[in-house]
Design a protein around this motif. Sequence first.
Motif, PDB file in Angstrom:
ATOM      1  N   ALA A 121      40.305  92.920  52.948  1.00 25.76           N
ATOM      2  CA  ALA A 121      41.217  93.843  52.269  1.00 25.76           C
ATOM      3  C   ALA A 121      41.080  95.266  52.798  1.00 25.76           C
ATOM      4  O   ALA A 121      41.802  96.156  52.367  1.00 25.76           O
ATOM      5  N   GLY A 122      40.175  95.473  53.759  1.00 24.55           N
ATOM      6  CA  GLY A 122      39.936  96.808  54.287  1.00 24.55           C
ATOM      7  C   GLY A 122      40.940  97.204  55.354  1.00 24.55           C
ATOM      8  O   GLY A 122      41.923  96.507  55.612  1.00 24.55           O
TER       9      GLY A 122
ATOM     10  N   GLU B 286      36.661  90.571  44.162  1.00 22.27           N
ATOM     11  CA  GLU B 286      37.536  89.686  43.388  1.00 22.27           C
ATOM     12  C   GLU B 286      38.839  90.383  42.998  1.00 22.27           C
ATOM     13  O   GLU B 286      39.905  89.757  42.956  1.00 22.27           O
ATOM     14  N   ALA B 287      38.780  91.694  42.778  1.00 24.15           N
ATOM     15  CA  ALA B 287      39.979  92.438  42.394  1.00 24.15           C
ATOM     16  C   ALA B 287      41.014  92.452  43.515  1.00 24.15           C
ATOM     17  O   ALA B 287      42.199  92.724  43.262  1.00 24.15           O
ATOM     18  N   ASP B 288      40.593  92.150  44.748  1.00 20.33           N
ATOM     19  CA  ASP B 288      41.509  92.162  45.887  1.00 20.33           C
ATOM     20  C   ASP B 288      42.000  90.768  46.288  1.00 20.33           C
ATOM     21  O   ASP B 288      42.727  90.637  47.273  1.00 20.33           O
ATOM     22  N   HIS B 289      41.627  89.736  45.536  1.00 20.43           N
ATOM     23  CA  HIS B 289      41.997  88.381  45.929  1.00 20.43           C
ATOM     24  C   HIS B 289      43.511  88.157  45.910  1.00 20.43           C
ATOM     25  O   HIS B 289      44.052  87.490  46.805  1.00 20.43           O
ATOM     26  N   ASP B 290      44.193  88.682  44.908  1.00 20.38           N
ATOM     27  CA  ASP B 290      45.651  88.514  44.888  1.00 20.38           C
ATOM     28  C   ASP B 290      46.294  89.229  46.079  1.00 20.38           C
ATOM     29  O   ASP B 290      47.275  88.731  46.661  1.00 20.38           O
ATOM     30  N   PHE B 291      45.745  90.381  46.450  1.00 20.17           N
ATOM     31  CA  PHE B 291      46.238  91.102  47.617  1.00 20.17           C
ATOM     32  C   PHE B 291      46.080  90.253  48.878  1.00 20.17           C
ATOM     33  O   PHE B 291      47.004  90.171  49.705  1.00 20.17           O
TER      34      PHE B 291
ATOM     35  N   PRO C 221      41.359  83.700  49.730  1.00 17.12           N
ATOM     36  CA  PRO C 221      40.098  84.357  49.363  1.00 17.12           C
ATOM     37  C   PRO C 221      38.975  83.325  49.239  1.00 17.12           C
ATOM     38  O   PRO C 221      39.173  82.234  48.691  1.00 17.12           O
ATOM     39  N   VAL C 222      37.797  83.675  49.769  1.00 19.73           N
ATOM     40  CA  VAL C 222      36.656  82.764  49.707  1.00 19.73           C
ATOM     41  C   VAL C 222      35.408  83.549  49.336  1.00 19.73           C
ATOM     42  O   VAL C 222      35.274  84.730  49.648  1.00 19.73           O
ATOM     43  N   LEU C 223      34.483  82.857  48.686  1.00 21.51           N
ATOM     44  CA  LEU C 223      33.176  83.426  48.367  1.00 21.51           C
ATOM     45  C   LEU C 223      32.097  82.831  49.263  1.00 21.51           C
ATOM     46  O   LEU C 223      31.249  83.535  49.805  1.00 21.51           O
TER      47      LEU C 223
ATOM     48  N   VAL D 210      38.205 101.151  49.131  1.00 16.65           N
ATOM     49  CA  VAL D 210      39.554 101.398  49.639  1.00 16.65           C
ATOM     50  C   VAL D 210      40.212 100.078  50.038  1.00 16.65           C
ATOM     51  O   VAL D 210      39.658  99.310  50.821  1.00 16.65           O
ATOM     52  N   ARG D 211      41.384  99.823  49.498  1.00 12.20           N
ATOM     53  CA  ARG D 211      42.184  98.665  49.887  1.00 12.20           C
ATOM     54  C   ARG D 211      43.220  99.130  50.919  1.00 12.20           C
ATOM     55  O   ARG D 211      44.049  99.974  50.614  1.00 12.20           O
ATOM     56  N   GLY D 212      43.122  98.613  52.117  1.00 13.83           N
ATOM     57  CA  GLY D 212      44.023  99.070  53.162  1.00 13.83           C
ATOM     58  C   GLY D 212      43.549 100.379  53.760  1.00 13.83           C
ATOM     59  O   GLY D 212      42.387 100.532  54.110  1.00 13.83           O
ATOM     60  N   LYS D 213      44.453 101.366  53.851  1.00 19.17           N
ATOM     61  CA  LYS D 213      44.152 102.578  54.607  1.00 19.17           C
ATOM     62  C   LYS D 213      44.418 103.852  53.807  1.00 19.17           C
ATOM     63  O   LYS D 213      45.283 103.892  52.923  1.00 19.17           O
ATOM     64  N   LEU D 214      43.671 104.902  54.158  1.00 18.71           N
ATOM     65  CA  LEU D 214      43.917 106.257  53.691  1.00 18.71           C
ATOM     66  C   LEU D 214      44.608 107.023  54.817  1.00 18.71           C
ATOM     67  O   LEU D 214      44.284 106.837  56.000  1.00 18.71           O
TER      68      LEU D 214
END
Length: 277
Positions: free
Chosen positions: A137-138, A162-167, A175-177, A269-273
């Motif tokens: 997700a980075g 886990e908060a980024d799994h839907d993304f 998504p995997v653990l 950060v999810r994605g980019k700044l």
Amino acid sequence: MKAITLTAEHTLTLRDLPDPNPAPDQLLLAIRAAGVDRADLDAPAAADLVPGREVAGVVVARGPEVTGFVVGDEVYAWTDGAYAERVTVPERAAAHKPAGLTFVEAAAVPRAAVTALQALRAAGTGEGDVVLIHDAAGGSGHFAVQIALALGAERVLGTAAEADHDFLRELGAEPVLAPEPVDVALDLDGGETTAAVLREVRDPARAVSTVNPAIAAAGGRYVPPTPSAEDLRWLADLADRGRLRVALHRELPLAEAADAHRLLGAGHVRGKLVLTP
């Protein structure tokens, strides 16, 4: 021009600096946006050093050896000194901005996406492969997911909070653990991830790190990313075909570059700044 400089104490300060002059093989860009890359967090301190490696802007001048661009062209590039209002860019590190991306979106792409593309190509990613992306997700990771699919991967697995799994699912990844054995595995972060990709890949030669040369001693591949106009053109085509999505975590003004670095360093950060003058 206004620019952010990095002091010996690693303090980011907004200052007035002279406008740069393009060398014979360079473009001079009026910057519309600059991406914030993880490599900028580790930039060595030096007098008047301007951080930033990802940029999108408009050509305002060019050196006499430049042949592929004219004044007024919209460009995105991987170069040094992007935290500013103007920057010089070698022609070999620039491409025309994807028509389907805004300047802010385009500025998020150059180093992050080129890093992912070069790593996936080095691993021979292709039809039918199962690919594992750590930190998917980075910045580089979310591009790597999409590029792997564009290269023909059958499945892309991704690790993330886990908060980024839907993304990740929106991008086309699973998504995997606890990852299963895979054909290709990417280490974009170093640290414990380097050892992890070597355990998770079936053939160590298809475990690639873009940050840790030590992977080579264990049979993996170290692929330090390098600027490439050809790769930027490939990515622009992918974006213009609607197959490269840019996830923007936040857009901040140039004067708040220090806040952007703190956000990225905190690891949430999810994605980019992206910074805008």
